[in-house]
Design a protein around this motif. Sequence first.
Motif, PDB file in Angstrom:
ATOM      1  N   GLY A  34       8.832  21.507  -2.316  1.00  0.00           N
ATOM      2  CA  GLY A  34      10.268  21.336  -2.481  1.00  0.00           C
ATOM      3  C   GLY A  34      10.714  19.909  -2.244  1.00  0.00           C
ATOM      4  N   GLY A  35       9.798  19.048  -1.798  1.00  0.00           N
ATOM      5  CA  GLY A  35      10.122  17.645  -1.587  1.00  0.00           C
ATOM      6  C   GLY A  35      10.107  16.868  -2.888  1.00  0.00           C
ATOM      7  N   GLN A  36      10.321  15.550  -2.770  1.00  0.00           N
ATOM      8  CA  GLN A  36      10.388  14.685  -3.933  1.00  0.00           C
ATOM      9  C   GLN A  36       9.066  13.944  -4.127  1.00  0.00           C
ATOM     10  N   ASP A  37       8.531  13.988  -5.343  1.00  0.00           N
ATOM     11  CA  ASP A  37       7.314  13.273  -5.707  1.00  0.00           C
ATOM     12  C   ASP A  37       7.641  12.193  -6.724  1.00  0.00           C
ATOM     13  N   PHE A  38       6.916  11.087  -6.645  1.00  0.00           N
ATOM     14  CA  PHE A  38       7.041  10.055  -7.660  1.00  0.00           C
ATOM     15  C   PHE A  38       6.214  10.450  -8.879  1.00  0.00           C
ATOM     16  N   VAL A  39       6.854  10.697 -10.001  1.00  0.00           N
ATOM     17  CA  VAL A  39       6.164  11.055 -11.241  1.00  0.00           C
ATOM     18  C   VAL A  39       6.810  10.312 -12.400  1.00  0.00           C
ATOM     19  N   MET A  40       6.003  10.061 -13.432  1.00  0.00           N
ATOM     20  CA  MET A  40       6.506   9.387 -14.633  1.00  0.00           C
ATOM     21  C   MET A  40       6.466  10.312 -15.840  1.00  0.00           C
ATOM     22  N   PHE A  41       6.274  11.633 -15.594  1.00  0.00           N
ATOM     23  CA  PHE A  41       6.154  12.581 -16.693  1.00  0.00           C
ATOM     24  C   PHE A  41       7.050  13.787 -16.426  1.00  0.00           C
ATOM     25  N   SER A  42       7.754  14.210 -17.437  1.00  0.00           N
ATOM     26  CA  SER A  42       8.535  15.432 -17.315  1.00  0.00           C
ATOM     27  C   SER A  42       7.600  16.631 -17.379  1.00  0.00           C
ATOM     28  N   GLU A  43       8.109  17.802 -17.034  1.00  0.00           N
ATOM     29  CA  GLU A  43       7.273  19.004 -17.118  1.00  0.00           C
ATOM     30  C   GLU A  43       6.873  19.279 -18.559  1.00  0.00           C
ATOM     31  N   ASN A  44       7.768  19.021 -19.498  1.00  0.00           N
ATOM     32  CA  ASN A  44       7.415  19.215 -20.915  1.00  0.00           C
ATOM     33  C   ASN A  44       6.257  18.306 -21.316  1.00  0.00           C
ATOM     34  N   LYS A  45       6.278  17.070 -20.819  1.00  0.00           N
ATOM     35  CA  LYS A  45       5.183  16.144 -21.111  1.00  0.00           C
ATOM     36  C   LYS A  45       3.897  16.632 -20.460  1.00  0.00           C
ATOM     37  N   GLU A  46       4.010  17.167 -19.258  1.00  0.00           N
ATOM     38  CA  GLU A  46       2.840  17.719 -18.558  1.00  0.00           C
ATOM     39  C   GLU A  46       2.195  18.831 -19.384  1.00  0.00           C
ATOM     40  N   LEU A  47       3.023  19.741 -19.893  1.00  0.00           N
ATOM     41  CA  LEU A  47       2.499  20.845 -20.697  1.00  0.00           C
ATOM     42  C   LEU A  47       1.881  20.330 -21.998  1.00  0.00           C
ATOM     43  N   GLU A  48       2.485  19.305 -22.557  1.00  0.00           N
ATOM     44  CA  GLU A  48       1.955  18.716 -23.791  1.00  0.00           C
ATOM     45  C   GLU A  48       0.577  18.096 -23.546  1.00  0.00           C
ATOM     46  N   MET A  49       0.395  17.483 -22.380  1.00  0.00           N
ATOM     47  CA  MET A  49      -0.903  16.894 -22.048  1.00  0.00           C
ATOM     48  C   MET A  49      -1.993  17.968 -22.055  1.00  0.00           C
ATOM     49  N   GLY A  50      -1.700  19.123 -21.466  1.00  0.00           N
ATOM     50  CA  GLY A  50      -2.675  20.202 -21.460  1.00  0.00           C
ATOM     51  C   GLY A  50      -3.001  20.682 -22.858  1.00  0.00           C
ATOM     52  N   ARG A  51      -1.973  20.872 -23.674  1.00  0.00           N
ATOM     53  CA  ARG A  51      -2.195  21.327 -25.060  1.00  0.00           C
ATOM     54  C   ARG A  51      -3.020  20.322 -25.852  1.00  0.00           C
ATOM     55  N   THR A  52      -2.795  19.052 -25.596  1.00  0.00           N
ATOM     56  CA  THR A  52      -3.483  18.003 -26.351  1.00  0.00           C
ATOM     57  C   THR A  52      -4.969  17.929 -25.991  1.00  0.00           C
ATOM     58  N   TYR A  53      -5.258  17.993 -24.689  1.00  0.00           N
ATOM     59  CA  TYR A  53      -6.634  17.766 -24.246  1.00  0.00           C
ATOM     60  C   TYR A  53      -7.492  19.032 -24.250  1.00  0.00           C
ATOM     61  N   HIS A  54      -6.871  20.199 -24.254  1.00  0.00           N
ATOM     62  CA  HIS A  54      -7.652  21.442 -24.232  1.00  0.00           C
ATOM     63  C   HIS A  54      -8.656  21.533 -25.386  1.00  0.00           C
ATOM     64  N   PRO A  55      -8.255  21.287 -26.647  1.00  0.00           N
ATOM     65  CA  PRO A  55      -9.249  21.359 -27.731  1.00  0.00           C
ATOM     66  C   PRO A  55     -10.379  20.349 -27.559  1.00  0.00           C
ATOM     67  N   GLN A  56     -10.075  19.197 -26.974  1.00  0.00           N
ATOM     68  CA  GLN A  56     -11.119  18.192 -26.769  1.00  0.00           C
ATOM     69  C   GLN A  56     -12.134  18.651 -25.722  1.00  0.00           C
ATOM     70  N   ILE A  57     -11.659  19.336 -24.687  1.00  0.00           N
ATOM     71  CA  ILE A  57     -12.568  19.876 -23.672  1.00  0.00           C
ATOM     72  C   ILE A  57     -13.496  20.910 -24.303  1.00  0.00           C
ATOM     73  N   ILE A  58     -12.943  21.799 -25.118  1.00  0.00           N
ATOM     74  CA  ILE A  58     -13.749  22.837 -25.764  1.00  0.00           C
ATOM     75  C   ILE A  58     -14.772  22.208 -26.701  1.00  0.00           C
ATOM     76  N   GLU A  59     -14.362  21.171 -27.417  1.00  0.00           N
ATOM     77  CA  GLU A  59     -15.287  20.502 -28.329  1.00  0.00           C
ATOM     78  C   GLU A  59     -16.424  19.825 -27.570  1.00  0.00           C
TER      79      GLU A  59
END
Length: 491
Positions: A34-59
């Motif tokens: 519940g505290g404050q963290d320093f981040v440079m990515f929104s949650e939407n960007k976080e989810l996009e990162m997972g979607r982007t890299y998942h196929p590369q991990i499988i490959e």
Amino acid sequence: MNIINITYKSLCRLTGALLFLGLLSGCAQNPVTGGQDFVMFSENKELEMGRTYHPQIIEQYGRYEDEALQRYVQDVGQRLAAVSHRDDLVYRFTVLDSPVINAFALPGGYIYITRGMMAYLNSEAELAAVLGHEIGHVTARHGVRQQSAAQAANLGYTLGAILLPGLRTAGAQDLFNVFGGALLSGYGREHELESDRLGAEYLARSGYPSEAMIEVIGVLKDQATFAEAEAKKQGQDYQGYHGLFASHPDNDTRLQEVVKAADKYKTTVREDEGTERYLQRIDGMVFGDSESQGIRSGRNFYHGEMQFALSFPQNWHIQNNPTSLRATAPQGAAIIEMGASDLNRKQTPAEFIRDRLNIKELKNGEPLSTNGLQGYTGLTVAEGKPVRVAVIYLREQAFIFIATTKSSGDFNKFDPAFRETVMSFHAMRQDEQQFAEAQRIEVVKVDSNDSYSGWAAKSRISNSPIQQLRLLNGDYPKGELKSGQLAKRVR
């Protein structure tokens, strides 16, 4: 000293100014604390990162083709995710077709465990501990926090060098690198402990014993001890364990404390550790090399897809890398490496060595004729040491052998073994096809006649089979089988 102090203070002022100006995207609420963290990515960007890299991990690693096992791991993972701090995410748990012992997570709920990791676990609770630890990385947003820190460090120096001339010096840049590096390495250490704490909490909330987190750490420490012993046998320095929990704090007291703290989350219904249930699920799972990479079998190697086989010297350590085979003599006294390359021109093996390997001077060169295949071999020098080079053609590929010794004076002693290895290379015979099949875990009930030494003698495991069987069953380094227990062997 004064210059360093001024630079450090200026850097701190600069960072504050950048945050004020909005050049660094500031804080976000931590889903766990519940505290404050320093981040440079929104949650939407976080989810996009997972979607982007998942196929590369499988490959890169490959998905293990056992749908029943995939569903089982998904079910265990979902049970933990349902009581996590980010139960609104869609979590995907994937078993990777890799013998490497590891597990990791991408931002956004993509979590992976290798079949190599699963082979050495001995209960569903231990599987849940690994998955819970990785869920902790996701719920606490460790991935984006780590990347945010790295980007901020880079951005801070770039802008600082523009605005503060004192930061342009090499000394100041070195100081900044040390400052940023210490910050980032500290993050990794604390993140691992936080993930242990969260994983233990999720275990307790979902009915698993939180102590399984400590059991998994024990499994990994045994693996590290074994790896160190194997490195010593090869005359190599142990570089440390770089897989799961690599940055885990050395102070076990802290680990004990965070696991004990999870007791308050325990449910009224306690389940067993699920030992038998887990062992039944991994019965028949591939162990070690996959068929697509070729199979080590004792001192021999068989590649079903490429249809070749060969033998290495007795008691050498064989390493199956993605693009090559390497065999190392005890104490690292000698080494043989073999790779393959497509043929593009119709040229002799001797011409291939000259043109493709760019070895213009080959001493004692001679043609080879072995098992119906043609090749060429000779000697060259690299870093002042004699090296045997050989090439053998099989269909449209050239198989390249490079062999040398740690000490130049030992070359003549090992050269007959080099030549014997080269001459053993052949197109796979029909009666060898069975050996190109992957080894698999077999779960059996131990009787009074069973022993690790007996199992090892009948297995195809390369490289310390007795100790690997002990590791599989949590008996490393000196434990023995007990009549009536369920245990894993390799067939």
